[in-house]
Design a protein around this motif. Structure first.
Motif, PDB file in Angstrom:
ATOM      1  N   LEU A   1      11.673  -7.586   9.229  1.00  0.00           N
ATOM      2  CA  LEU A   1      12.061  -6.200   8.973  1.00  0.00           C
ATOM      3  C   LEU A   1      11.215  -5.668   7.825  1.00  0.00           C
ATOM      4  N   THR A   2      10.564  -4.521   8.056  1.00  0.00           N
ATOM      5  CA  THR A   2       9.720  -3.899   7.021  1.00  0.00           C
ATOM      6  C   THR A   2      10.200  -2.476   6.800  1.00  0.00           C
ATOM      7  N   PHE A   3      10.373  -2.111   5.530  1.00  0.00           N
ATOM      8  CA  PHE A   3      10.778  -0.743   5.192  1.00  0.00           C
ATOM      9  C   PHE A   3       9.606   0.013   4.598  1.00  0.00           C
ATOM     10  N   ILE A   4       9.371   1.209   5.122  1.00  0.00           N
ATOM     11  CA  ILE A   4       8.360   2.109   4.556  1.00  0.00           C
ATOM     12  C   ILE A   4       9.044   3.442   4.293  1.00  0.00           C
ATOM     13  N   ALA A   5       9.209   3.782   3.024  1.00  0.00           N
ATOM     14  CA  ALA A   5       9.827   5.071   2.702  1.00  0.00           C
ATOM     15  C   ALA A   5       8.735   6.143   2.732  1.00  0.00           C
ATOM     16  N   TYR A   6       8.995   7.233   3.451  1.00  0.00           N
ATOM     17  CA  TYR A   6       7.966   8.236   3.768  1.00  0.00           C
ATOM     18  C   TYR A   6       8.578   9.616   3.697  1.00  0.00           C
ATOM     19  N   PRO A   7       8.481  10.330   2.535  1.00  0.00           N
ATOM     20  CA  PRO A   7       7.836   9.986   1.269  1.00  0.00           C
ATOM     21  C   PRO A   7       8.539   8.823   0.563  1.00  0.00           C
ATOM     22  N   ASN A   8       7.788   8.217  -0.370  1.00  0.00           N
ATOM     23  CA  ASN A   8       8.313   7.059  -1.085  1.00  0.00           C
ATOM     24  C   ASN A   8       9.150   7.494  -2.299  1.00  0.00           C
ATOM     25  N   ASN A   9      10.189   6.720  -2.582  1.00  0.00           N
ATOM     26  CA  ASN A   9      10.978   6.853  -3.808  1.00  0.00           C
ATOM     27  C   ASN A   9      10.709   5.589  -4.631  1.00  0.00           C
ATOM     28  N   PRO A  10      10.349   5.660  -5.904  1.00  0.00           N
ATOM     29  CA  PRO A  10      10.400   6.803  -6.813  1.00  0.00           C
ATOM     30  C   PRO A  10       9.046   7.476  -7.039  1.00  0.00           C
ATOM     31  N   THR A  11       8.060   7.241  -6.179  1.00  0.00           N
ATOM     32  CA  THR A  11       6.733   7.772  -6.488  1.00  0.00           C
ATOM     33  C   THR A  11       6.493   9.161  -5.879  1.00  0.00           C
ATOM     34  N   GLY A  12       7.243   9.516  -4.831  1.00  0.00           N
ATOM     35  CA  GLY A  12       7.186  10.872  -4.274  1.00  0.00           C
ATOM     36  C   GLY A  12       6.070  11.128  -3.280  1.00  0.00           C
ATOM     37  N   ASN A  13       5.145  10.177  -3.133  1.00  0.00           N
ATOM     38  CA  ASN A  13       3.988  10.423  -2.258  1.00  0.00           C
ATOM     39  C   ASN A  13       4.264  10.031  -0.817  1.00  0.00           C
ATOM     40  N   LEU A  14       3.458  10.633   0.073  1.00  0.00           N
ATOM     41  CA  LEU A  14       3.419  10.194   1.471  1.00  0.00           C
ATOM     42  C   LEU A  14       2.302   9.169   1.585  1.00  0.00           C
ATOM     43  N   PHE A  15       2.513   8.132   2.336  1.00  0.00           N
ATOM     44  CA  PHE A  15       1.433   7.168   2.550  1.00  0.00           C
ATOM     45  C   PHE A  15       0.520   7.657   3.667  1.00  0.00           C
ATOM     46  N   ASP A  16      -0.677   7.110   3.670  1.00  0.00           N
ATOM     47  CA  ASP A  16      -1.661   7.416   4.695  1.00  0.00           C
ATOM     48  C   ASP A  16      -1.129   6.985   6.079  1.00  0.00           C
ATOM     49  N   THR A  17      -1.146   7.908   7.036  1.00  0.00           N
ATOM     50  CA  THR A  17      -0.558   7.576   8.342  1.00  0.00           C
ATOM     51  C   THR A  17      -1.340   6.470   9.052  1.00  0.00           C
ATOM     52  N   ALA A  18      -2.671   6.460   8.867  1.00  0.00           N
ATOM     53  CA  ALA A  18      -3.465   5.401   9.516  1.00  0.00           C
ATOM     54  C   ALA A  18      -3.062   4.034   8.969  1.00  0.00           C
ATOM     55  N   ALA A  19      -2.774   3.956   7.656  1.00  0.00           N
ATOM     56  CA  ALA A  19      -2.343   2.687   7.052  1.00  0.00           C
ATOM     57  C   ALA A  19      -0.978   2.278   7.612  1.00  0.00           C
ATOM     58  N   ILE A  20      -0.081   3.239   7.742  1.00  0.00           N
ATOM     59  CA  ILE A  20       1.249   2.930   8.299  1.00  0.00           C
ATOM     60  C   ILE A  20       1.103   2.423   9.733  1.00  0.00           C
ATOM     61  N   GLU A  21       0.232   3.072  10.496  1.00  0.00           N
ATOM     62  CA  GLU A  21       0.065   2.670  11.894  1.00  0.00           C
ATOM     63  C   GLU A  21      -0.500   1.254  12.001  1.00  0.00           C
ATOM     64  N   GLN A  22      -1.390   0.913  11.084  1.00  0.00           N
ATOM     65  CA  GLN A  22      -1.918  -0.464  11.103  1.00  0.00           C
ATOM     66  C   GLN A  22      -0.833  -1.468  10.736  1.00  0.00           C
ATOM     67  N   ILE A  23       0.027  -1.104   9.799  1.00  0.00           N
ATOM     68  CA  ILE A  23       1.132  -1.990   9.414  1.00  0.00           C
ATOM     69  C   ILE A  23       2.071  -2.196  10.604  1.00  0.00           C
ATOM     70  N   ILE A  24       2.367  -1.086  11.294  1.00  0.00           N
ATOM     71  CA  ILE A  24       3.260  -1.177  12.462  1.00  0.00           C
ATOM     72  C   ILE A  24       2.657  -2.121  13.506  1.00  0.00           C
TER      73      ILE A  24
END
Ligand code: PMP
Length: 357
Positions: free
Chosen positions: A154-177
């Motif tokens: 199980l992997t959690f990706i907060a999008y946007p992230n807390n507590p940093t507030g940023n959105l991660f790069d979608t290409a990076a998320i897709e590679q992780i998935i």
């Protein structure tokens, strides 16, 4: 002496989730919407509650609420929906459904602390992968290497992230998935404050679920989260749900609120505008760094060793924020400020100007 050594060592080693007292303070600490229900809606809401039978258990499936959610939020028709007592409870259901002591939960850090805590409650292993210290972006190489090594269930990706507030790069998320052997949960708790979302994309992959909450849109008191995904996944995870987890007052109140969603949309749109204004004001303060945010809070780095003094100074002036110093090595000297009303934000800026002079 009570035999507390019976409590599992990993639980004894935890610090309970800390919610500081806020009486009499302006709350800029917990990413709540600062606007109460408008007066004209309050009366109609109380009328809706009047006939709620308190002597009976609620609808165990909360079907009317699910139907209203689907319509109001235009959820994808192919998705199944699972409701939780806050999205926290859904994180717990996911952990319970997937737990055993040899399996690992993975999350990006600094991130939402409940991923780790709930993994430990459920007896799972937990691995936090550091984001890039400079900008809190995903360190793709390190993340993929860790996924290959620990094979997270199980992997959690907060999008946007807390507590940093940023959105991660979608290409990076897709590679992780694609690289993940387990489930990947995209946690969109801050969806009301960004246009980016995976909610209409989850079915591109066999292992993706999307987690949402009504907390940040102005209904934190109701405790209602929802998990979206393929019916096959949702039906299995649903088996870990306690009966009647969504109480009758929440069911009726959430249906009412979603029928008036335009009111909450106007509030969250205002918060987005005020966030950008607050960002500009914070960026003008001396010796601080403010990070771009797609959420309803801003992460601020204050001069070295000053986070505690800033937190205490704001509190003395009636404003409660979150001091993140000590929460993670990358968060030394950082505080998090939730966007309040324009007036609350102005008070916060005025106080910070004095404190950082
Ligand atoms: N996910 C993230 C990323 C959060 O920041 C929070 C709350 N701060 C939650 C989930 C939990 O939200 P809730 O339980 O109120 O739905």
């Amino acid at each position: 002496m009570p035999h507390t050594t019976l409590i599992r060592p990993e639980i004894r080693a935890l610090t309970a989730y800390h919610v500081p007292p806020a009486a009499g303070l302006i709350k800029l600490d917990a990413m709540e919407n600062p606007y109460p229900l408008p007066d004209e809606l309050r009366e109609a809401w109380l009328t809706a509650l009047r006939d709620v039978p308190l002597n009976r258990y609620p609808d165990p499936r909360a079907q009317a609420l699910i139907d209203t959610l689907r319509g109001a939020l235009q959820l994808p028709t192919t998705a199944a929906v699972l409701l939780g007592n806050g999205s926290d409870e859904l994180i717990q259901m996911l952990a319970l459904a997937l737990a055993n002591s040899e399996r690992t939960v993975l999350a990006l850090e600094p991130g939402f602390v409940m991923y780790r805590m709930i993994a430990l409650f459920a007896g799972l292993q937990y691995v936090g992968v550091p984001l890039r210290a400079a900008d809190f972006a995903i360190d793709l190489e390190l993340t993929l290497e860790t996924i290959a090594r620990v094979k997270p269930v199980l992997t959690f990706i907060a999008y946007p992230n807390n507590p940093t507030g940023n959105l991660f790069d979608t290409a990076a998320i897709e590679q992780i998935i694609t690289a993940s052997p387990g489930l990947v949960v995209i946690d969109e708790a801050y969806a009301p404050f960004t246009d980016a979302s995976f909610i209409h994309q989850f079915s591109r992959w066999p292992n993706v679920l999307v987690l949402r909450t009504v907390s940040k849109m102005g209904l934190a008191g109701l405790r209602l989260g929802y998990l979206i995904g393929a019916p096959e996944w949702i039906n299995e995870i649903d088996k870990t749900r306690l009966p009647y987890n969504i109480n009758v007052l929440t069911q009726v109140s959430a249906i009412f609120a979603l029928q008036h969603k335009a009111v909450f949309d106007a509030q969250t749109a205002q918060i987005r505008r005020d966030r950008d204004q607050l960002y500009a004001s914070l960026a003008n303060l001396p010796n601080v760094r403010v990070y771009p945010s797609e959420a309803n809070f801003l992460l601020l780095k204050v001069p070295s060793g000053r986070a505690r003094a800033v937190f205490d100074g704001l509190k003395q002036r009636g404003l409660l924020i979150k001091n993140l110093d000590g929460a993670h090595p990358f968060l030394t000297d950082h505080v998090r400020i939730t966007v309040g009303t324009a007036d609350e934000n102005a008070q916060c800026i005025a106080a910070l100007r004095v404190l950082l002079a």
